[in-house]
Design a protein around this motif. Structure first.
Motif, PDB file in Angstrom:
ATOM      1  N   THR A  23       5.747  -2.110  -9.272  1.00 20.70           N
ATOM      2  CA  THR A  23       4.685  -1.395  -8.564  1.00 20.70           C
ATOM      3  C   THR A  23       4.960   0.098  -8.468  1.00 20.70           C
ATOM      4  O   THR A  23       4.024   0.899  -8.361  1.00 20.70           O
ATOM      5  CB  THR A  23       4.510  -1.991  -7.155  1.00 20.70           C
TER       6      THR A  23
ATOM      7  N   ALA B 279       1.403   6.839  -6.869  1.00 21.12           N
ATOM      8  CA  ALA B 279       0.284   7.693  -7.284  1.00 21.12           C
ATOM      9  C   ALA B 279       0.655   9.168  -7.182  1.00 21.12           C
ATOM     10  O   ALA B 279       0.280   9.978  -8.038  1.00 21.12           O
ATOM     11  CB  ALA B 279      -0.940   7.387  -6.427  1.00 21.12           C
TER      12      ALA B 279
ATOM     13  N   GLN C 118       2.223   1.859  -3.512  1.00 19.53           N
ATOM     14  CA  GLN C 118       1.147   2.326  -4.389  1.00 19.53           C
ATOM     15  C   GLN C 118       0.828   3.803  -4.146  1.00 19.53           C
ATOM     16  O   GLN C 118       0.596   4.569  -5.088  1.00 19.53           O
ATOM     17  CB  GLN C 118      -0.099   1.462  -4.174  1.00 19.53           C
ATOM     18  N   GLN C 119       0.810   4.201  -2.885  1.00 16.29           N
ATOM     19  CA  GLN C 119       0.526   5.600  -2.569  1.00 16.29           C
ATOM     20  C   GLN C 119       1.629   6.520  -3.086  1.00 16.29           C
ATOM     21  O   GLN C 119       1.351   7.588  -3.639  1.00 16.29           O
ATOM     22  CB  GLN C 119       0.373   5.767  -1.055  1.00 16.29           C
TER      23      GLN C 119
ATOM     24  N   GLU D 294       0.826  -1.209   0.000  1.00 17.92           N
ATOM     25  CA  GLU D 294       0.000   0.000   0.000  1.00 17.92           C
ATOM     26  C   GLU D 294       0.860   1.259   0.000  1.00 17.92           C
ATOM     27  O   GLU D 294       0.538   2.255  -0.661  1.00 17.92           O
ATOM     28  CB  GLU D 294      -0.923  -0.020   1.215  1.00 17.92           C
TER      29      GLU D 294
END
Length: 355
Positions: free
Chosen positions: A102, A67, A63-64, A60
């Motif tokens: 990722t 982004a 991914q953050q 997570e």
């Protein structure tokens, strides 16, 4: 320049930076950082993430971060994970995240793993050595630090600051952490004269020259802003978002505050008196010596006036203070001789040079 008395809790824009270094505070019309890609195609920003048993939060977190860089920043970056002796398979998760790409097309995942647990300072030190970006951001791996704050931290540097530290104005931690932390921060700010509210916040942004000049060891990661400020760098503080822990449990106990205060004394002594030990030891020595001589002089006058000294414990106190004073003064003198040899090879942090 002194920091403002307070920072508005509602205003979390880059203009609400708390000033703790020299130079004017950034304004809305300030020139933003130039974050163009490096000529060699390398990362512009290095994100250093120390971790211990955070396998659940790592996907997570990546991914953050991806982004944020794919959206608002759109610049090459790297994430450097330092596995501080995890036993839950965290390094395997990092390997999988790297293999899966990722971090996205702009990002690179790098990692190293210690054989055993060395602590956060050691992890940051190794991460700093490997960082390739012009700007370096540190954050914890537990998802309590918000990657969406990274653009704000970089913008807060804004040509004025060399280091910007996060300030968790609203903390989502148990009272067993928040109360000792407030006391710790207050004492540290008082003793160092640096009016930061949150020295221990893991979310910080640095210019590259800062991490190249500061040596992190022991438990001194808490005092990176102090070390930077005393090395002549300009530091600021920015309110940041803080989240409750989502996975696992905290790795720090109350003993870290005791160690923190001991490390604070180390920082104060090694930075303020390393090059002038006589100012520290000589001050104590002269004080003790003066009081001891004063006591012994007074007792000598009493003796000449016929007063007995056989039952006068002040005599022993006076002699003790004289001995301690001479010893402290001697230690300061020896320290000065050692410093003379040391400073002959000492280099200094130079900001600019012409010609």
């Amino acid at each position: 320049m002194a920091a403002p008395d307070s920072v508005p809790t509602a205003d979390r824009s880059a203009e609400s930076v708390v000033r703790t270094g020299n130079g004017a505070a950034p304004s809305a019309a300030g020139v933003p950082l130039r974050l163009e890609a490096s000529p060699d195609g390398g990362p512009v920003v290095s994100i250093v993430v120390p971790l211990l048993n955070e396998a659940e939060s790592l996907p997570e977190l990546v991914q953050q971060i991806a982004a944020v860089f794919a959206g608002e920043l759109q610049i090459p970056y790297e994430i450097i994970f330092i596995d501080d002796g995890s036993t839950d398979g965290s390094f395997g998760v990092i390997q999988q995240l790297r293999a899966d790409g990722t971090a996205g097309p702009l990002g690179t995942i790098r990692a190293l793993r210690f054989r055993t647990n060395y602590g956060k300072s050691a992890a940051l030190s190794e991460g700093f050595k490997r960082a390739r970006g012009r700007f370096v951001v540190t954050m914890d791996a537990d998802l309590q630090d918000d990657p969406r704050e990274v653009p704000r931290l970089l913008d807060a540097l804004n040509g004025t600051y060399d280091l910007v530290s996060g300030w968790k104005q609203v903390r989502h931690d148990p009272i067993s952490k928040t109360l000792p932390s407030k006391f710790f921060n207050k004492v540290t700010a008082t003793l160092t004269g640096i009016p930061l509210h949150d020295f221990n916040c893991g979310l910080k942004a640095y210019r590259r020259e800062v991490i190249e000049d500061i040596h992190v060891y022991g438990e001194l990661h808490r005092y990176l802003p102090v070390l930077a400020k005393w090395a002549g760098y300009r530091i600021g503080e920015l309110p940041v978002e803080h989240h409750a822990r989502k996975y696992g449990h905290t790795k720090f106990g109350l003993d870290r505050f005791l160690k923190g205060f001991l490390d604070l004394l180390t920082v104060i002594f090694t930075t303020k008196y390393m090059k002038r030990p006589m100012h520290f030891f000589g001050g104590f020595g002269m004080t003790f010596l003066f009081i001891g001589l004063l006591i012994c002089g007074w007792l000598t006058v009493d003796k000449l006036l016929g007063a007995p000294l056989s039952n006068r414990p002040m005599l022993f106190l006076g002699i003790l203070l004289i001995i301690v004073g001479i010893q402290a003064f001697s230690v300061g003198l020896i320290g000065e001789m050692i410093t003379k040899v040391y400073t002959s090879e000492q280099s200094y942090a130079i900001r600019e040079e012409l010609g």
